[in-house]
Design a protein around this motif. Structure first.
Motif, mmCIF file in Angstrom:
data_model
loop_
_atom_site.group_PDB
_atom_site.id
_atom_site.type_symbol
_atom_site.label_atom_id
_atom_site.label_comp_id
_atom_site.label_asym_id
_atom_site.label_seq_id
_atom_site.Cartn_x
_atom_site.Cartn_y
_atom_site.Cartn_z
ATOM 1 N N MET A 1 0.845 -1.195 0.000
ATOM 2 C CA MET A 1 0.000 0.000 0.000
ATOM 3 C C MET A 1 0.882 1.248 0.000
ATOM 4 S SD MET A 1 -1.413 0.781 3.851
ATOM 5 C CE MET A 1 -1.944 2.400 3.319
ATOM 6 N N ASN A 2 0.324 2.330 -0.510
ATOM 7 C CA ASN A 2 0.986 3.628 -0.526
ATOM 8 C C ASN A 2 0.614 4.359 0.762
ATOM 9 O OD1 ASN A 2 1.789 6.309 -1.038
ATOM 10 N ND2 ASN A 2 1.342 6.136 -3.216
ATOM 11 N N PRO B 1 9.461 3.822 -4.843
ATOM 12 C CA PRO B 1 9.327 3.748 -6.299
ATOM 13 C C PRO B 1 10.035 4.889 -7.029
ATOM 14 C CG PRO B 1 7.322 4.630 -5.352
ATOM 15 C CD PRO B 1 8.226 4.283 -4.196
ATOM 16 N N PRO B 2 10.629 4.603 -8.187
ATOM 17 C CA PRO B 2 11.188 5.651 -9.030
ATOM 18 C C PRO B 2 10.111 6.257 -9.932
ATOM 19 C CG PRO B 2 11.669 3.528 -9.993
ATOM 20 C CD PRO B 2 10.910 3.265 -8.720
ATOM 21 N N GLU B 3 10.500 7.294 -10.630
ATOM 22 C CA GLU B 3 9.591 8.110 -11.444
ATOM 23 C C GLU B 3 8.694 7.292 -12.370
ATOM 24 O OE1 GLU B 3 10.017 11.682 -14.805
ATOM 25 O OE2 GLU B 3 11.758 10.511 -14.189
ATOM 26 N N VAL C 1 4.941 5.880 -11.316
ATOM 27 C CA VAL C 1 4.015 6.771 -10.620
ATOM 28 C C VAL C 1 2.572 6.262 -10.674
ATOM 29 C CG1 VAL C 1 3.670 8.332 -12.592
ATOM 30 C CG2 VAL C 1 3.345 9.171 -10.245
ATOM 31 N N GLU C 2 2.150 5.692 -11.793
ATOM 32 C CA GLU C 2 0.768 5.182 -11.893
ATOM 33 C C GLU C 2 0.553 4.016 -10.946
ATOM 34 O OE1 GLU C 2 -0.339 4.262 -15.888
ATOM 35 O OE2 GLU C 2 -0.159 6.341 -16.574
ATOM 36 N N GLU C 3 1.525 3.106 -10.919
ATOM 37 C CA GLU C 3 1.409 1.951 -10.024
ATOM 38 C C GLU C 3 1.406 2.404 -8.562
ATOM 39 O OE1 GLU C 3 3.300 0.422 -13.833
ATOM 40 O OE2 GLU C 3 3.424 2.222 -12.595
ATOM 41 N N ALA C 4 2.282 3.355 -8.236
ATOM 42 C CA ALA C 4 2.365 3.839 -6.857
ATOM 43 C C ALA C 4 1.045 4.461 -6.413
ATOM 44 C CB ALA C 4 3.500 4.850 -6.723
ATOM 45 N N ASP C 5 0.429 5.251 -7.281
ATOM 46 C CA ASP C 5 -0.842 5.884 -6.928
ATOM 47 C C ASP C 5 -1.943 4.833 -6.772
ATOM 48 O OD1 ASP C 5 -2.337 8.347 -6.450
ATOM 49 O OD2 ASP C 5 -3.400 7.855 -8.292
ATOM 50 N N TYR C 6 -1.966 3.854 -7.663
ATOM 51 C CA TYR C 6 -2.949 2.769 -7.575
ATOM 52 C C TYR C 6 -2.871 2.062 -6.228
ATOM 53 C CZ TYR C 6 -4.581 -2.040 -7.938
ATOM 54 O OH TYR C 6 -5.178 -3.244 -7.672
ATOM 55 N N SER D 1 -0.535 19.009 -0.008
ATOM 56 C CA SER D 1 -1.340 20.215 -0.195
ATOM 57 C C SER D 1 -2.112 20.193 -1.509
ATOM 58 C CB SER D 1 -0.444 21.452 -0.133
ATOM 59 O OG SER D 1 -1.194 22.632 -0.318
ATOM 60 N N THR D 2 -1.421 19.841 -2.599
ATOM 61 C CA THR D 2 -2.067 19.816 -3.919
ATOM 62 C C THR D 2 -2.443 18.406 -4.355
ATOM 63 O OG1 THR D 2 0.070 19.622 -5.049
ATOM 64 C CG2 THR D 2 -0.781 21.853 -4.652
ATOM 65 N N ARG D 3 -1.972 17.402 -3.590
ATOM 66 C CA ARG D 3 -2.183 15.987 -3.913
ATOM 67 C C ARG D 3 -1.596 15.612 -5.268
ATOM 68 N NH1 ARG D 3 -7.899 13.912 -1.348
ATOM 69 N NH2 ARG D 3 -7.454 14.591 0.770
ATOM 70 N N ASN D 4 -0.398 16.077 -5.503
ATOM 71 C CA ASN D 4 0.310 15.782 -6.746
ATOM 72 C C ASN D 4 1.653 15.129 -6.452
ATOM 73 O OD1 ASN D 4 -1.625 16.886 -8.552
ATOM 74 N ND2 ASN D 4 -0.894 18.941 -8.061
ATOM 75 N N TYR D 5 2.157 14.394 -7.456
ATOM 76 C CA TYR D 5 3.453 13.736 -7.350
ATOM 77 C C TYR D 5 4.518 14.539 -8.097
ATOM 78 C CZ TYR D 5 0.821 9.628 -5.806
ATOM 79 O OH TYR D 5 0.003 8.765 -5.123
#
Length: 200
Positions: A31-32, A71-73, A76-81, A175-179
């Motif tokens: 889990m993230n 996780p590396p760059e 990012v999709e897998e990490a968010d999932y 704050s912005t919920r961005n990676y």
């Protein structure tokens, strides 16, 4: 003039920690964790704070161990999932295409594709309110050779260290919920500020 935003937590930035654990049947789960970081140097400890409703919370409580894969760059999709789906309902390793590896040091899996891994035994839990902080003592830090650099200590000893420029770990802005990924180097830690020490 500063504007009040009310009582809330924030950090610029926070690490993306992918927490690995096993359930009762030995199924690997990841889990993230949004609330995570370092908390002690001796012994080396990190923390992840989790809600009791999460699958991982109960796994760690029963197994007294967890891993953190960073996780590396490109992942990012897998990490968010891994922060959106629940291990109670799905096999997140299978859906994400990631590969679990059984730690030889603790009773938890880590992610093979992620180049940096911390293997932790549960040292302490602290119930804070909505979240419980799991403090893990790091038994080992593992890293792929391609993200390492050799540095020389002040005593002349050669040391291997993780190079963020080779690694490009994902970081999260609550704050912005961005990676994001790390930017350029702007200073030398435990060094640049020494100029001000002379001005005492």
């Amino acid at each position: 003039m500063k504007e009040s935003l009310g009582p809330r937590t924030i950090g610029f930035p926070t690490p993306v920690f992918i927490v690995g654990s096993y359930d009762d049947e030995g199924k690997p789960n990841i889990m993230n964790a949004a609330a995570a970081g370092m908390c002690c140097f001796v012994p080396p400890c990190i923390y992840v704070s989790l809600r009791q409703a999460t699958y991982t919370y109960h796994n760690i409580m029963k197994r007294n161990a967890f891993t953190v894969s960073i996780p590396p760059e490109k992942y990012v999709e897998e990490a968010d999932y891994l922060g959106l789906a629940s291990g109670k309902k799905t096999d997140k390793f299978k859906v994400s295409g990631l590969t679990p590896v059984k730690s030889k040091l603790v009773d938890a899996p880590y992610v093979n594709e992620f180049p940096v891994v911390l293997e932790c035994k549960l040292k302490e839990t602290v119930n804070l309110g909505s979240h419980t902080m799991f403090i893990g003592e790091v038994l080992d830090l593992k890293a792929n050779e391609e993200v390492l650099i050799d540095i020389t200590s002040k005593s002349g000893k050669k040391l291997s260290r993780i190079d963020p420029k080779k690694f490009l770990p994902i970081i999260f802005d609550m704050s912005t919920r961005n990676y994001y990924i790390p930017g350029k180097k702007i200073g030398n830690g435990f060094s640049d500020g020494s100029k001000l020490l002379k001005n005492k």
